[in-house]
Design a protein around this motif. Sequence first.
Motif, short mmCIF file in Angstrom:
data_model
loop_
_atom_site.label_atom_id
_atom_site.label_comp_id
_atom_site.label_asym_id
_atom_site.label_seq_id
_atom_site.Cartn_x
_atom_site.Cartn_y
_atom_site.Cartn_z
N GLN A 399 27.00 26.63 25.58
CA GLN A 399 27.96 27.62 25.92
C GLN A 399 27.74 28.88 25.42
OE1 GLN A 399 31.74 26.98 23.73
NE2 GLN A 399 32.20 24.90 24.55
N GLN A 400 28.13 29.60 26.33
CA GLN A 400 27.48 31.15 26.11
C GLN A 400 27.96 31.61 24.65
OE1 GLN A 400 29.15 33.96 29.02
NE2 GLN A 400 27.77 35.70 28.52
N GLY A 401 26.76 32.19 24.13
CA GLY A 401 26.89 32.79 22.57
C GLY A 401 26.43 31.83 21.77
N ALA A 402 25.86 30.69 22.16
CA ALA A 402 25.33 29.45 21.06
C ALA A 402 23.91 29.99 21.27
CB ALA A 402 25.65 28.30 21.60
N MET A 403 23.37 29.58 19.97
CA MET A 403 21.85 29.94 20.06
C MET A 403 21.33 31.21 20.48
SD MET A 403 20.47 26.03 20.41
CE MET A 403 21.13 25.84 22.08
N ALA A 404 21.94 32.17 20.17
CA ALA A 404 21.85 33.80 20.74
C ALA A 404 20.33 34.15 20.24
CB ALA A 404 22.77 34.67 19.94
N SER A 405 19.75 33.45 19.43
CA SER A 405 18.18 34.00 19.04
C SER A 405 17.22 32.97 19.49
CB SER A 405 18.27 34.13 17.55
OG SER A 405 19.07 35.16 17.08
N LEU A 406 17.46 31.99 20.28
CA LEU A 406 16.53 30.94 20.41
C LEU A 406 15.20 31.48 21.24
CD1 LEU A 406 16.53 27.73 19.81
CD2 LEU A 406 17.00 27.47 22.27
N GLU A 407 14.07 31.08 20.87
CA GLU A 407 12.89 31.69 21.51
C GLU A 407 11.98 30.58 22.11
OE1 GLU A 407 10.79 33.71 18.60
OE2 GLU A 407 12.13 35.43 18.39
N LYS A 408 12.36 29.30 21.37
CA LYS A 408 11.46 28.39 22.00
C LYS A 408 12.34 27.04 22.25
CE LYS A 408 6.94 29.51 20.10
NZ LYS A 408 6.12 28.95 19.06
N LEU A 409 12.45 26.14 23.29
CA LEU A 409 12.94 24.92 23.80
C LEU A 409 12.36 23.93 23.92
CD1 LEU A 409 16.03 23.71 24.02
CD2 LEU A 409 15.98 24.63 26.33
#
Length: 463
Positions: A399-409
């Motif tokens: 959802q929008q606003g989840a894991m707002a700082s995620l850099e690597k997936l």
Amino acid sequence: MRLWIAEGFIKQRGESTLEEVAESYLRELVNRNMLQLVERNTFGRMRRFRMHDILHDLAADLCKNNCFGVTYENNRGGCHQKDGRRLVVHNLKNDIQQPFSNMHQLRTVVTLGDSKSSFNLLPLMCNGSRYMTVLELSGLPIEKIPDAIGGLFNLRHLGLRDTKIKMLPKSVEKLSNLLTMDLCRSDIHELPSGIVKLKKLRHLFAEGLFDSEGRDFECRSGVCIPNGLGNLTNLQTLQALKAQDESIRRLGELRQMRSLRLWNVKGIYCEHISESLVQMQYLSNLDVNASDENEVLLLNVCLPNLQKLNLRGRIAEGALDTSPLFQAVGGQNLYELSLCWSQLREDPLSSLSLLSNLTCLRLTKAYNGEQLVFLTGWFPKLKILSLRDLPNLSRLDIQQGAMASLEKLGLTNLCSMTKAPRGIQFLTSLKKIGFYEISRDFLTSLGQYHLPEGRKEDASPTS
């Protein structure tokens, strides 16, 4: 830092440990631009450095002019200097034919680079360099350590990582000043009984490696420590111990522990382990691995200073909601969490989302369900997310606003997923995406998303 301590460069400062003082020195060097910081870990701790070329040249000249050390390079015609107390052996391809005239003066020996020699001078050094403090031979294909090593009464650092040594001589029990013993990825599976006499030992690395990718359940192994583990009261690092009845009973006596890794853990050990962990008030890194994939790990313990947690084995039903290990209060400083082979049937994300400071989350064969949903506001500081070997997972929603700082997936071997994660376009902080062992349908569905420039995508469809 461990080498600095072994050399005696670090002095006690107040109530800080020598390791803490050494880390403050590193920070000072970075602040003065004498070292360049290359990488931090996910929660900001310094991890990798580079020395500026100009400073490197200056340091090399100072070492040469002050006889600080000796450099021996096989491919450049031999020893550059012969009267230093520190010997650095670089890219040694063949055995050294002539002993060094200053061998009796040596205090430090370090091998670097792609050295392939059996280092035939080692017996001579053990007999002739009686005041040796550092012996770092990692990566050499040596198969035996001479008994004479017990005569190096001043030795503080012994590095045998990635060697072919199968057994340590009994004489190592005489190394009463030893601070660090590194046997990681050697062929040693059991330590001599006298190891418990080394009461100054602070760091013991002795983990074996079977599978570097960690895909097999038994990918690594620990060493057996005979009766007397409780004598090693100065241990700060123990990686890794093969859990046995006696060693588990004495584990709580290691109250200076900072980093602990256990293998071969049975469910019946968990209560004793929990009681022991409570005694380790400085523990920041914990790695617990079950003896087989059906053993249930249940650690009912609150560890407020824990920063990194890795659990490999089945987790008891409801443990994520009831164990203080995963509660917001008990895990307030938990930054990195890895769950492997957990066999969870319920979506774990709602429970783990309470760990609001998580910066890295890895789930490997941890969840048997079909869907994972990241809700708005969850995992605000998460930088790395890895989902691997989840065979039933068919839907991933963000959802929008989840894991707002995620850099690597990273998504690996999610064989039931035929569509790209819904909401992946909301991950505006992403710098790298890796898709491995995925279906072509997944790749096709990914094309509908217009991902921002600057992201690196590695896609490896299954055959």
